[in-house]
Enzyme design. Structure first.
Site, PDB file in Angstrom:
ATOM      1  N   GLY A  41      11.549 -32.330  38.585  1.00 33.97           N
ATOM      2  CA  GLY A  41      10.006 -32.992  39.067  1.00 33.97           C
ATOM      3  C   GLY A  41      10.446 -34.242  39.577  1.00 33.97           C
ATOM      4  N   GLY A  44      11.063 -36.384  36.579  1.00 34.47           N
ATOM      5  CA  GLY A  44      12.175 -36.436  35.550  1.00 34.47           C
ATOM      6  C   GLY A  44      12.553 -34.879  35.538  1.00 34.47           C
ATOM      7  N   LYS A  63      10.231 -31.750  29.262  1.00 34.34           N
ATOM      8  CA  LYS A  63      10.183 -32.608  30.624  1.00 34.34           C
ATOM      9  C   LYS A  63      10.520 -34.085  30.013  1.00 34.34           C
ATOM     10  CE  LYS A  63       6.585 -33.494  33.367  1.00 34.34           C
ATOM     11  NZ  LYS A  63       5.834 -32.945  34.579  1.00 34.34           N
ATOM     12  N   ASP A 155      -3.157 -32.738  41.596  1.00 42.69           N
ATOM     13  CA  ASP A 155      -1.736 -32.303  42.143  1.00 42.69           C
ATOM     14  C   ASP A 155      -1.589 -30.826  42.011  1.00 42.69           C
ATOM     15  OD1 ASP A 155       0.327 -32.762  43.250  1.00 42.69           O
ATOM     16  OD2 ASP A 155       1.774 -33.472  41.482  1.00 42.69           O
TER      17      ASP A 155
END
Ligand SMILES: Nc1ncnc2c1ncn2[C@@H]1O[C@H](COP(=O)(O)OP(=O)(O)OP(=O)(O)O)[C@@H](O)[C@H]1O
Length: 613
Positions: A41, A44, A63, A155
């Protein structure tokens, strides 16, 4: 990704979630020191791991925020808060987190199929499955928007839509989300912008006002991605692309435009029904409206998508049961078991020149034209076709469909017609035709199991019995490939079913090109390694085409020996399948008396009785 400092409207206190804390050492252990990377991403990397629980090992996704990539603590804490407070089956589950020194890590449930963006081009993801995923995303958004207080994702994009092992949909990546303080319809004026180019609401970009409808705009882009089979690309903007095609009336061209194996999508199962597509496209358009009030709420999106799914299921079913005319001379139907039946029009066959035939359009046929044959004692119809839609590994019967031109009083379901035809080098006879409700008659020519959808099918239809059928002409409609109901067979005739399955496995292992059982198959099935059959044993013989199970009885069990007829000599012949055969002398009268054990025959199959001598 554009990212600015994203404030959470509600103040957040991490202490609530102490029970979810996992030490950095624990996460290192679970991921074998971040060994398997499954995603990247902008903030990260994402790794796969495994943790133990009372129910065994659970796969996880981790993550690990990389502060160098710009995500601050606030985003990490926002995502933690949203996932902690907003639990729903369409939102990725939070398993734990780590916030030690510089390590900011979120531990999620693992979504084995990864994110939707990776599947958009895949032709195996059918239209129906795409609709179901879209519905689940909208349900997830409806939950967030309708919660108290509401949350805005900010998002939404296909790489933030995850799919688990069972293709269940989970929205993820809540780092930029916003939890609003009140559940009202007002805009939230935020002094920063965020989102992903191509997905972000242009209204928000222009005005800085954020509403739930901004998520709806992004969802509209994802809907277009699903329909076109390709990811949003700012250089080849999907929204402009779709609008252009719609204005030009070229909707067909954009459907699955980016899908790699478009051919597969032309397959019937995946055929998009027009009402479903129109409902879907209209909805996507509304989601992408420039005016936010014209955009639907998430709950409306759910309703419209469900409608599109309903249209897809109903229209497809209706077309299948009625039969859907696919292209000139080919028709496909869905059987009650969901297998595909196929019919090929008689106009696709070839006829020798001297036979007068005309193509008729008036004969209440499923096809526009049928073929009239004047001389039934010399038909010579050459059928050399390729099937296109059959379901592999299902038992099919191939039926010739015809009817007499002169109106005949129906005298029951079956009619003796004695059709003579050639298959390969073999001359065959089909004795009975079955009259259907619509007056067309069907004669089964053979049975076979296709290994793939397209099977070459070749037969020469020679003649009908003039004695039984008369001199009148016939109309030929075509060849109908009908799936044989295996389920009924299994229940009613388990032994027969078992035999068929044995043959099926022989055929499957035998060759990749031949669809038929080898001609000498009956030799293979002779009872126990060539052992001769004694009169006390029944003889089950599978003849050359699959499913044609014949029940053969030795003379010993059928010849009626009584005191008034001369007794027979019983002799042994090497070429016989039975231990003994009867020698019947000329002028010697003989009587046959036997019982046919119908449980050993196939249902709905016309059998004829032969004397082998
Ligand atoms: N729970 C999960 N299970 C399986 N794969 C995951 C999971 N979470 C993330 N991934 C994979 O990792 C990728 C990156 O995820 P992440 O949410 O960090 O970033 P992104 O959405 O791709 O990018 P950005 O942060 O720029 O929005 C995802 O697209 C997905 O393929």
């Amino acid at each position: 990704m554009w990212h600015f400092n994203a404030p959470s409207v509600r103040p957040y206190h991490e202490t609530h979630k102490d029970s979810l804390r996992i030490s950095f050492e624990g996460i290192k252990l679970a991921t074998q020191d971040f060994k398997i990377q499954i995603g990247k991403g902008s903030f990260g990397d994402v790794f796969k791991g495994e943790i133990s629980s009372a129910n065994g090992h659970i796969p996880i996704a981790v993550k690990r925020h990389d502060q160098r990539r710009g995500q601050g603590e606030k985003e990490f804490l926002t995502e933690l808060q949203v996932l902690y407070e907003y639990k729903h089956e369409n939102i990725i589950g939070l398993i734990g987190y780590c916030n030690e020194n510089d390590e900011k890590i979120l531990v999620y449930e693992y979504a084995a199929k990864g994110s939707l963006d990776r599947h958009l081009k895949d032709s195996r993801l059918t239209w129906m499955e795409r609709l179901k995923i879209a519905i689940d995303v909208a349900i997830g958004l409806d939950f967030l928007h309708g919660a108290d207080p509401p949350a805005i994702h900010r998002d939404i994009k296909s790489s933030n839509i995850l799919l688990n092992e069972d293709w269940e949909t989970k929205i993820t990546d809540f780092g930029l989300s916003m939890i609003t303080s009140v559940n009202d319809e007002f805009d939230y004026d935020v002094d920063y912008a965020c989102g992903t180019p191509g997905y972000v609401d242009p209204l928000f970009l222009n005005t800085g006002f954020l509403t739930r409808k901004s998520d709806i705009y992004s969802l509209g882009v994802v809907l277009l991605e699903m329909m076109c089979g390709r990811i949003q690309d700012t250089r080849k903007n999907l929204v402009d692309f779709v609008k252009f095609h719609c204005e030009e009336g070229k909707v067909d061209e954009l459907v699955f435009e980016g899908v790699e194996d478009k051919i597969v999508f032309n397959d019937l199962k995946d055929k998009i029904m027009p009402r479903s597509l129109i409902t879907f496209l209209k909805l996507a358009y509304e989601c992408l409206s420039d005016e936010k009030d014209k955009r639907p709420t998430a709950s409306k999106v759910v309703l419209h998508l469900k409608k599109a799914l309903e249209f897809q299921v109903n229209d497809l079913n209706e077309m299948f049961t009625k039969g859907i005319l696919l292209r000139k001379g080919k028709m496909c139907q869905l059987s009650s078991e969901g297998e595909r039946n196929e019919m090929v029009s008689a106009t696709m066959f070839s006829y020798e020149k001297y036979i007068q035939h005309r193509q008729r359009s008036s004969q209440k046929s499923r096809f526009q034209r049928v073929v009239k044959m004047e001389d039934t004692s010399n038909l010579r119809i050459k059928i050399n076709i390729k099937t296109q839609f059959l379901s592999p590994n299902v038992i099919y019967g191939a039926h010739l469909v015809f009817k007499f031109c002169d109106q005949r009083k129906s005298s029951g379901e079956l009619m003796y017609v004695n059709l003579k035809y050639q298959m390969g080098s073999e001359t065959r006879y089909a004795y009975f035709a079955t009259r259907r409700d619509d007056e067309w008659m069907m004669i089964e020519l053979c049975r076979f199991i296709p290994h793939k959808k397209d099977v070459a099918f070749e037969v020469l239809i020679e003649s009908l019995s003039r004695y039984y059928c008369g001199r009148g002409a016939i109309y030929v409609e075509g060849i109908h490939f009908l799936a044989i109901n295996e389920a009924t067979l299994k229940v009613k005739q388990p032994e027969v079913y078992q035999k068929l399955k044995e043959v099926q496995s022989v055929v499957n292992s035998n060759s990749n090109s031949t669809q038929q059982v080898p001609d000498d198959y009956h030799e293979m099935t002779k009872l126990h390694d060539g052992e001769k059959v004694t009169y006390s044993k029944k003889f089950l013989l599978l003849k050359s085409y699959l499913g044609n199970i014949c029940h053969m009885l030795p003379a010993k069990t059928i010849l009626y020996e009584s005191t008034d007829v001369k007794r027979f000599n019983w002799i042994s012949l090497a070429e016989s399948r039975f231990v003994e055969v009867a020698e019947v002398l000329s002028h010697q009268v003989f009587r046959i008396k036997c019982k046919i054990e119908t449980q050993e025959l196939l249902p709905n199959t016309n059998y004829s009785c032969h004397l082998d001598f």
